[in-house]
Write a protein that holds these residues in place. Structure first.
Motif, mmCIF file in Angstrom:
data_model
loop_
_atom_site.group_PDB
_atom_site.id
_atom_site.type_symbol
_atom_site.label_atom_id
_atom_site.label_comp_id
_atom_site.label_asym_id
_atom_site.label_seq_id
_atom_site.Cartn_x
_atom_site.Cartn_y
_atom_site.Cartn_z
ATOM 1 N N ARG A 1 0.839 -1.209 0.000
ATOM 2 C CA ARG A 1 0.000 0.000 0.000
ATOM 3 C C ARG A 1 0.867 1.249 0.000
ATOM 4 O O ARG A 1 0.559 2.229 -0.694
ATOM 5 N N ARG A 2 1.940 1.228 0.767
ATOM 6 C CA ARG A 2 2.849 2.373 0.804
ATOM 7 C C ARG A 2 3.489 2.599 -0.564
ATOM 8 O O ARG A 2 3.623 3.738 -1.017
ATOM 9 N N ASP A 3 3.883 1.521 -1.233
ATOM 10 C CA ASP A 3 4.495 1.638 -2.558
ATOM 11 C C ASP A 3 3.586 2.392 -3.524
ATOM 12 O O ASP A 3 4.046 3.244 -4.295
ATOM 13 N N ARG A 4 2.298 2.074 -3.469
ATOM 14 C CA ARG A 4 1.362 2.677 -4.415
ATOM 15 C C ARG A 4 1.124 4.157 -4.141
ATOM 16 O O ARG A 4 0.625 4.874 -5.018
ATOM 17 N N ARG A 5 1.466 4.625 -2.969
ATOM 18 C CA ARG A 5 1.190 6.008 -2.601
ATOM 19 C C ARG A 5 2.345 6.968 -2.889
ATOM 20 O O ARG A 5 2.167 8.178 -2.785
ATOM 21 N N VAL A 6 3.514 6.458 -3.223
ATOM 22 C CA VAL A 6 4.703 7.306 -3.312
ATOM 23 C C VAL A 6 4.526 8.451 -4.307
ATOM 24 O O VAL A 6 4.778 9.626 -3.979
ATOM 25 N N ASP A 7 4.095 8.165 -5.518
ATOM 26 C CA ASP A 7 3.987 9.212 -6.537
ATOM 27 C C ASP A 7 2.921 10.251 -6.184
ATOM 28 O O ASP A 7 3.139 11.467 -6.346
ATOM 29 N N ALA A 8 1.782 9.792 -5.697
ATOM 30 C CA ALA A 8 0.718 10.731 -5.324
ATOM 31 C C ALA A 8 1.163 11.613 -4.157
ATOM 32 O O ALA A 8 0.867 12.817 -4.114
ATOM 33 N N LYS A 9 1.871 11.026 -3.205
ATOM 34 C CA LYS A 9 2.361 11.817 -2.072
ATOM 35 C C LYS A 9 3.374 12.853 -2.535
ATOM 36 O O LYS A 9 3.393 13.984 -2.036
ATOM 37 N N ALA A 10 4.221 12.496 -3.493
ATOM 38 C CA ALA A 10 5.191 13.458 -4.022
ATOM 39 C C ALA A 10 4.472 14.639 -4.669
ATOM 40 O O ALA A 10 4.872 15.799 -4.500
ATOM 41 N N ARG A 11 3.402 14.367 -5.392
ATOM 42 C CA ARG A 11 2.645 15.454 -6.030
ATOM 43 C C ARG A 11 2.025 16.378 -4.975
ATOM 44 O O ARG A 11 1.999 17.601 -5.138
ATOM 45 N N ARG A 12 1.534 15.796 -3.887
ATOM 46 C CA ARG A 12 0.961 16.619 -2.828
ATOM 47 C C ARG A 12 2.035 17.466 -2.139
ATOM 48 O O ARG A 12 1.790 18.629 -1.785
ATOM 49 N N LEU A 13 3.208 16.903 -1.966
ATOM 50 C CA LEU A 13 4.308 17.679 -1.385
ATOM 51 C C LEU A 13 4.693 18.845 -2.287
ATOM 52 O O LEU A 13 4.974 19.952 -1.813
ATOM 53 N N ILE A 14 4.717 18.599 -3.597
ATOM 54 C CA ILE A 14 5.029 19.670 -4.551
ATOM 55 C C ILE A 14 4.028 20.817 -4.407
ATOM 56 O O ILE A 14 4.401 22.002 -4.363
ATOM 57 N N LYS A 15 2.751 20.490 -4.340
ATOM 58 C CA LYS A 15 1.724 21.523 -4.220
ATOM 59 C C LYS A 15 1.912 22.347 -2.960
ATOM 60 O O LYS A 15 1.760 23.581 -2.967
ATOM 61 N N ARG A 16 2.251 21.677 -1.876
ATOM 62 C CA ARG A 16 2.407 22.399 -0.616
ATOM 63 C C ARG A 16 3.607 23.344 -0.646
ATOM 64 O O ARG A 16 3.532 24.477 -0.153
ATOM 65 N N VAL A 17 4.708 22.895 -1.234
ATOM 66 C CA VAL A 17 5.905 23.733 -1.251
ATOM 67 C C VAL A 17 5.776 24.863 -2.275
ATOM 68 O O VAL A 17 6.241 25.982 -2.031
ATOM 69 N N THR A 18 5.146 24.606 -3.402
ATOM 70 C CA THR A 18 4.991 25.665 -4.404
ATOM 71 C C THR A 18 4.031 26.760 -3.923
ATOM 72 O O THR A 18 4.079 27.886 -4.423
ATOM 73 N N LYS A 19 3.168 26.458 -2.950
ATOM 74 C CA LYS A 19 2.373 27.514 -2.340
ATOM 75 C C LYS A 19 3.253 28.458 -1.539
ATOM 76 O O LYS A 19 2.963 29.652 -1.425
ATOM 77 N N LEU A 20 4.328 27.926 -0.982
ATOM 78 C CA LEU A 20 5.254 28.753 -0.218
ATOM 79 C C LEU A 20 6.215 29.503 -1.137
ATOM 80 O O LEU A 20 6.467 30.694 -0.947
ATOM 81 N N TRP A 21 6.788 28.799 -2.113
ATOM 82 C CA TRP A 21 7.754 29.383 -3.049
ATOM 83 C C TRP A 21 7.322 29.053 -4.481
ATOM 84 O O TRP A 21 7.774 28.049 -5.063
ATOM 85 N N PRO A 22 6.436 29.861 -5.080
ATOM 86 C CA PRO A 22 5.878 29.539 -6.410
ATOM 87 C C PRO A 22 6.922 29.423 -7.509
ATOM 88 O O PRO A 22 6.696 28.749 -8.508
ATOM 89 N N GLY A 23 8.079 30.044 -7.367
ATOM 90 C CA GLY A 23 9.053 30.044 -8.446
ATOM 91 C C GLY A 23 9.986 28.846 -8.488
ATOM 92 O O GLY A 23 10.777 28.707 -9.435
ATOM 93 N N LEU A 24 9.918 27.963 -7.526
ATOM 94 C CA LEU A 24 10.853 26.834 -7.484
ATOM 95 C C LEU A 24 10.472 25.744 -8.482
ATOM 96 O O LEU A 24 9.300 25.420 -8.647
ATOM 97 N N ASP A 25 11.471 25.157 -9.121
ATOM 98 C CA ASP A 25 11.267 24.002 -9.992
ATOM 99 C C ASP A 25 11.378 22.753 -9.128
ATOM 100 O O ASP A 25 12.465 22.375 -8.692
ATOM 101 N N LEU A 26 10.254 22.094 -8.888
ATOM 102 C CA LEU A 26 10.230 20.982 -7.947
ATOM 103 C C LEU A 26 9.917 19.651 -8.620
ATOM 104 O O LEU A 26 9.208 18.811 -8.071
ATOM 105 N N THR A 27 10.463 19.434 -9.789
ATOM 106 C CA THR A 27 10.267 18.156 -10.465
ATOM 107 C C THR A 27 11.031 17.071 -9.717
ATOM 108 O O THR A 27 12.248 17.159 -9.549
ATOM 109 N N PRO A 28 10.346 16.026 -9.243
ATOM 110 C CA PRO A 28 11.049 14.965 -8.515
ATOM 111 C C PRO A 28 11.985 14.174 -9.419
ATOM 112 O O PRO A 28 11.600 13.771 -10.523
#
Length: 403
Positions: free
Chosen positions: A306-333
């Protein structure tokens, strides 16, 4: 126990640094350390430094468990606020725990210099209020830390925006933090242990421990036997296997790392660990090659598939949270992963013996968000316990504190 999912950056970056032999013959030693991750490596190094004959066994390859998935933020701050810890255990013990973590970072710095080439770097730590209602607690925490001798600055919202380029109601800024490559650190420490006379074995799984009056008999899955005066169980989140009931809750944390950002990485982020008051919390740090490493989105999932299947979706959610703080950062995993971690009820670790297995079996459960810091101070505590010397943190970090 499968402790990680995806592609942990440290394992990809370093490859397999150490290939140790598998234990194939019986042996004797003063202290047997179960676990070849960063916790076991720090403890083995400390014991050998004090003249003990030490053997380390790891069921995987060296440092290939949760150490390879660690984001390795080295902080004196405990996941439980100093104020809250004081309410539970008293002002003196709470301050003692926090100061010991601060001293552990200084000792980690000295140790990293001695083994060299582990990407250890001193940093600042910015702990920001996720919501406006968190500000009073942050102000109280600032006062408490200053009372115990910590140098900490209180930043209001405009100061956070001016210095760090994002919006938060307030933040605490400390200078007593650091970061490291945990996989490289553990691997180089264990290589040094071998050069100093210690024995290190991987792909060796202990299936039975029999504490006796004068020693402990450990047996591997291949039937090989180890007689040790003492055993230190430093098997990370699998250590609870040896206890009659669980003392911590296993959870999963998710992380990803970018390509090197070079000039696109703001200088303040390049030398600052950033985390927040919300629980679970978002956290981020830079790496030595100017990548941004971002983690969080913790959950209660402890089933590897179950954890394996969540990795990519969790990364996308982390990107959204950080880009709200710093919109100009390139956060491609570039690489994304998840790892198991454990939480205790009070945020403190467990170091020392347990009544179920007797005084010759010691436990090193460096659980929580600052596990490497805990492991460093726990190494000294366990040396004292094995040598029957007092240690100021022995009672506070004992299993008995929880009743």
């Amino acid at each position: 126990m499968d402790l990680k999912s995806g592609y942990p950056f440290w394992a990809i970056r370093n490859g397999l640094m150490q290939s140790m032999p598998k234990l194939e013959t019986d042996l004797r030693c003063d202290v047997l350390v179960l676990g070849g991750g960063i916790t076991g490596a720090l403890i083995a190094d400390a014991l050998i430094g004090r003249g003990h004959d030490v053997a380390v066994v790891e069921q995987r390859d060296i440092a290939w468990g949760s150490t390879a998935a660690s984001t390795a933020l080295l902080q004196y701050e405990i996941d439980t606020h100093l104020v809250d810890l004081a309410r539970r255990y008293g002002e003196a013990d709470a301050g003692l725990a926090y100061r010991a973590c601060g001293e552990a970072i200084d000792r980690l710095a000295e140790l990293a210099r001695s083994v060299r080439d582990v990407d250890f770097e001193r940093t600042d730590s910015l702990y920001y209020a996720s919501r406006r209602r968190d500000v009073p607690a942050l102000q109280d925490e600032c006062v408490a830390r200053r009372r115990h001798g910590f140098e900490v600055d209180y930043l209001d919202g405009p100061a956070v925006r001016q210095r760090y380029g994002f919006d938060a109601p307030a933040a605490l800024l400390s200078t007593q933090s650091a970061q490291v490559d945990p996989y490289r650190f553990a691997s180089r420490l264990l290589a040094r242990c071998r050069r100093r006379g210690g024995q290190v074995y991987d792909r060796t799984r202990i299936v039975d421990l029999q504490p006796r009056s004068r020693d402990v008999l450990a047996t591997t899955d291949a039937g090989t036997r180890i007689r040790a005066g003492h055993v230190v169980v430093a098997a990370g989140y699998a250590s609870q296997h040896w206890l009659p009931k669980r003392v911590a809750r296993n959870r999963s944390s998710y992380a990803f790392v970018t390509d090197p950002l070079e000039s696109a990485l703001p200088e303040m982020l390049a030398r600052t660990l950033v985390w927040e008051t919300a629980r679970p919390y978002l956290y981020l740090r830079a790496t030595a090659d100017r990548r941004l490493l971002i983690g969080g989105e913790d959950d209660d999932v402890d089933i590897p598939a179950r954890r394996d299947r969540r990795v990519d979706a969790k990364a996308r959610r982390l990107i959204k949270r950080v880009t709200k703080l710093w919109p100009g950062l390139d956060l491609t995993p570039t690489f994304a992963w998840a790892g198991t971690f454990a939480e205790t009820e009070d945020g403190l670790p467990f170091f020392g013996p347990h009544v179920a297995t007797g005084p010759r079996v010691q436990y090193a459960m460096a659980y929580g968000g600052n596990g490497i810091t805990y492991s460093m101070l726990g190494a000294a505590l366990l040396c004292a316990s094995i040598e029957r010397r007092p240690h100021p943190l022995a009672r506070l970090f004992a299993f008995e504190r929880t009743g």
